[in-house]
Design an enzyme around this catalytic site. Structure first.
Site, mmCIF file in Angstrom:
data_model
loop_
_atom_site.group_PDB
_atom_site.id
_atom_site.type_symbol
_atom_site.label_atom_id
_atom_site.label_comp_id
_atom_site.label_asym_id
_atom_site.label_seq_id
_atom_site.Cartn_x
_atom_site.Cartn_y
_atom_site.Cartn_z
ATOM 1 N N GLY A 105 -65.719 4.845 37.919
ATOM 2 C CA GLY A 105 -66.901 5.308 37.201
ATOM 3 C C GLY A 105 -66.636 5.376 35.706
ATOM 4 O O GLY A 105 -67.487 5.050 34.882
ATOM 5 N N THR A 106 -65.433 5.817 35.352
ATOM 6 C CA THR A 106 -65.055 5.909 33.933
ATOM 7 C C THR A 106 -65.142 4.539 33.260
ATOM 8 O O THR A 106 -65.694 4.404 32.159
ATOM 9 C CB THR A 106 -63.627 6.492 33.821
ATOM 10 O OG1 THR A 106 -63.669 7.855 34.250
ATOM 11 C CG2 THR A 106 -63.102 6.420 32.408
ATOM 12 N N CYS A 116 -57.756 27.970 30.493
ATOM 13 C CA CYS A 116 -56.377 28.023 30.948
ATOM 14 C C CYS A 116 -56.113 26.996 32.044
ATOM 15 O O CYS A 116 -54.974 26.778 32.416
ATOM 16 C CB CYS A 116 -56.057 29.415 31.468
ATOM 17 S SG CYS A 116 -57.327 30.048 32.549
ATOM 18 N N SER A 125 -69.858 6.219 40.519
ATOM 19 C CA SER A 125 -68.453 6.215 40.944
ATOM 20 C C SER A 125 -68.394 6.471 42.446
ATOM 21 O O SER A 125 -68.899 7.476 42.934
ATOM 22 C CB SER A 125 -67.733 7.331 40.187
ATOM 23 O OG SER A 125 -66.428 7.484 40.673
ATOM 24 N N ALA A 126 -67.733 5.563 43.189
ATOM 25 C CA ALA A 126 -67.795 5.629 44.652
ATOM 26 C C ALA A 126 -67.093 6.848 45.228
ATOM 27 O O ALA A 126 -67.554 7.411 46.225
ATOM 28 C CB ALA A 126 -67.205 4.353 45.247
ATOM 29 N N HIS A 127 -65.975 7.271 44.633
ATOM 30 C CA HIS A 127 -65.229 8.357 45.283
ATOM 31 C C HIS A 127 -65.958 9.695 45.146
ATOM 32 O O HIS A 127 -65.545 10.678 45.750
ATOM 33 C CB HIS A 127 -63.791 8.448 44.763
ATOM 34 C CG HIS A 127 -63.639 9.036 43.409
ATOM 35 N ND1 HIS A 127 -63.146 10.295 43.194
ATOM 36 C CD2 HIS A 127 -63.947 8.557 42.191
ATOM 37 C CE1 HIS A 127 -63.136 10.553 41.907
ATOM 38 N NE2 HIS A 127 -63.606 9.514 41.263
ATOM 39 N N GLN A 165 -72.845 11.961 39.717
ATOM 40 C CA GLN A 165 -72.912 13.111 40.621
ATOM 41 C C GLN A 165 -74.065 13.032 41.607
ATOM 42 O O GLN A 165 -74.083 13.759 42.600
ATOM 43 C CB GLN A 165 -73.015 14.410 39.812
ATOM 44 C CG GLN A 165 -71.718 14.784 39.098
ATOM 45 C CD GLN A 165 -70.555 15.085 40.056
ATOM 46 O OE1 GLN A 165 -70.761 15.498 41.196
ATOM 47 N NE2 GLN A 165 -69.342 14.842 39.585
#
Lengths: 467, 467
Positions: free
Chosen positions: A69-70, A323, A197-199, A180
């Protein structure tokens, strides 16, 4: 062992596993070759493209598969910017886009381009008309606008259909990052480019989608390559592509029923967490949201410790707290929304999550939060509530220099009762998260945030006691 | 059904399949997350990186996984060029590099950079000292040099160790494209960068390797990303990475024995094909070569028809002939070598190829070539051999305009006997392959090629009869 971080990566859907196995045997050859193994691979690739295009709502020849996807985002944005270079060099994005979009915008700026960031409200949603305003006010030519279909950290749906119209009216293409939401349904409106993005929907890693509608100006900035219409160089990851397309079809078939079921579970978390845990803020739009995702922040809690304790209790969740990030800065999404970032927890339920798992999470959470608070010496609800003023000082300075989130807020909460109503507490802090969390704490606790001032070291955050 | 195109993509190694399946179950989560599924994924990723680094011969922190060999090349070259921008903007490559390297060089030129192409001899090998000469003669600063370990079309090994030394002496980093050889062994010499592709050694699609030695100046040109040291953006394709590393280790364990076995089979093809098929040229270095790969070209044969007939006979091979490429130009490798491109066949044996399959190939090939030649009306060996001169014309023009490879050469061969010894045949052709194949035919047939001249349409290729 409940895994509640589907928004990072969903467990592999059984259909994806099955399709991947079949394609390992049938689809390992080069689909550009003319011999039988190549022809077989080509047939699989063509069929996967048709299935994925149907789910996306575009023509097969408008869709290419990328390695993630990136990469789809990188290549979609850079190609659209290059294709419309004559129109201008401005890129419009929302402030809560995925980091892959914002980093591409950063690279564009480093290359001499300009970027407009459209703000969001406290729910993480852009205002209606926000893209029209950004387009109207752009001092130079706009090449491209980007908007996510739904936010990955808080689940808020964006008004994509409106933004599409606003961009169309200005003649500017809109790229929708549907990472998403694509598993839940197609993106409405006549968008120009779309990425996914497939995952994220239960497909395998290694597959992204990039759709570019016919007629959208697009010029690949990658070196020449014959694969995927020249838009995504390199040998096709065919078994994973086949698995991605098959699983997209499968999750879509189940989407309506499963969305309703998970929405019920998320509603339960949204309602019960503030009842069970004191000093919690549930963030994101309560109605216009992804069905499976809910995010809340717990005052006086260290996000990393909270994640660690939840992991020990066998719950896997993620967090936008500073954090938990490698840069020690709070999530840019929470920052843009102006909500509390400390003790932040994102719960994103994978398909098939059992009701009992959610109930058990609600059982476990209050104790875990209480333990972390106790360990940090956080004020108890009774303590934190301002008591009778004991010989009050009109002004008080808390030195939290060198201390990390959530300590500065804890120290503020502990002393606020020591100044009279109308008195001032100044917190000195060099922690980035304080800039977000001290105002958010004031809003939650009904105190007045009076802004920040530079200090010799760090920043002085000024809070006036109101009650 | 013998698949003889391992150099395009090798069938999946059983170890790769097994590792992939295991990692689908264990390695689907985000390795950047702190919960147990993420930690498990991180362990798998770290172990894969260590195994792959050991096979490559570098430190684990010098190695990143990319989505393909092509992307490893793109990112390796662009990162090294950007990192050494102050040193200069010249890139040195050999003329027979993989298209991913040459296309990156093309993009670099389009961006204002300069490129030196180092020529090769008739075997496809660069000369010793060629890189030193290119470095010496470069009119501007050299940022990077690239050299393949072995050629993907003809199997010739390149003198990488020498090139490494020549580049080191000039203070220029050398990137080695080890895509074809990494499964057979590590690349010797202290190279600076190395790229490879898992599906070439029997690993899965979707995984490339990019190694950048510590101390080599490197600046990623991609948008910022936290994955893979910032050198390969996007969610890691973990199951495939695990399978790639496991299969690399497995093929290395078998490499020495299997290389010797396949070398024997290739020796047999190299020896027998010229005996069994008339008018054949076996190309590439006969000794310094990959163990599993052999390439030959058949005069008067259409490469596409030959591939098609071999496919009907159940042999899957590939070809560098112009008619098998989408651009209708012959392979740049054959062109750089100056060898015949028509009727070109590359045989690359996958591991485990049975002797009987090679024998059957040698049985089938002569009939297939003869059939294609007959169908094209190619001169029979007897006809083609110049007979007694029948009332010779001193000069003869053959109009092959509009005709594609191998027709212009066939027509030349048919008429060469019609001019006297010393007479001239001029072939008019507008086919790109003629530029390579007419001189190559002259060399094979002992005729004198006198060069080309512009013509009203196409090009006039001049051949003087010598015997």
């Amino acid at each position: 062992m409940p895994y509640f971080d589907a928004a990072s990566s969903a467990p592999l859907h059984p259909v994806a596993r099955q399709a991947l196995l079949a394609a390992l045997d049938e689809g390992w050859a080069d689909p550009a070759r003319l011999y039988r193994e190549g022809r077989r691979a080509r047939l699989l690739l063509d069929a996967a493209r048709e299935a994925a295009a149907e789910a996306v709502g575009c023509r097969p020849d408008e869709l290419v598969f990328t390695p993630s996807g990136t990469r789809a985002v990188h290549e979609g944005i850079s190609g659209a910017l290059a294709g419309r270079r004559r129109a201008g060099r401005r890129l419009i994005v929302s402030a809560v886009e995925h980091s892959s979009v914002l980093h591409t915008a950063g690279a564009h700026e480093a290359d001499g381009g300009t970027v407009t960031e459209v703000p969001v409200d406290r729910t993480g949603r852009i205002a209606p008309g926000a893209y029209a305003a950004a387009l109207r006010e752009a001092p130079d030519g706009v090449a491209l606008a980007c908007l996510q279909s739904a936010n990955h950290e808080v689940g808020t749906l964006q008004p994509v259909a409106e933004a599409v119209e606003e961009c169309a009216a200005a003649g500017v293409p809109l790229l929708v990052d549907a990472a998403q939401s694509l598993g839940w349904g197609p993106t409405e409106g006549n968008w120009s480019l779309l990425t996914a993005s497939a995952h994220k929907w239960g497909g395998p890693a290694g597959v992204g989608l990039l759709a570019v509608r016919k007629g959208v100006r697009f010029r690949t900035v990658q070196p020449a390559d014959e694969r995927e219409s020249g838009r995504s160089p390199g040998f096709e990851n065919l078994p994973a592509i086949v698995a991605a397309a098959a699983s997209l079809r499968a999750v879509r078939a189940e989407a309506a029923a499963e969305a309703e079921r998970l929405r019920g579970l998320v509603d339960r978390i949204r309602a019960r967490v503030p009842e069970l845990v004191p000093e919690v803020e549930v963030v994101g739009d309560p109605e216009r949201r992804l069905p499976h995702l809910v995010t809340f922040s717990c005052l006086y809690v260290d996000g990393e410790a909270l994640l660690h304790e939840l992991d020990r209790a066998e719950f896997s969740v993620s967090s936008g707290s500073s954090c938990t990030s490698s840069t020690l800065t709070p999530s840019h999404v929470l920052r843009a929304m102006g909500v509390l970032s400390e003790g932040n927890v994102r719960v994103s339920l994978p398909r098939g999550t059992a009701e009992a798992e959610v109930d058990r999470f609600l059982e476990v959470l209050p104790g875990v939060v209480a333990d972390v608070r106790e360990h940090l010496g956080a004020p108890k609800p009774a303590e934190a509530a301002p008591g009778p003023d004991p010989d009050p000082e009109p002004e008080l300075v808390v030195d939290s220099l060198g201390k990390r989130c959530p300590i500065p807020v804890i120290e503020l909460a502990k002393v606020i009762g020591e100044v009279p109503v109308g008195g001032l507490v100044t917190v000195l802090s060099d922690d980035e998260a304080a800039r977000l969390d001290i105002p958010a704490w004031c809003e939650m606790r009904g105190q007045t945030y009076e802004g920040e001032r530079p200090a010799d070291r760090g920043v002085a955050y000024r809070v006036r006691r109101r009650a």
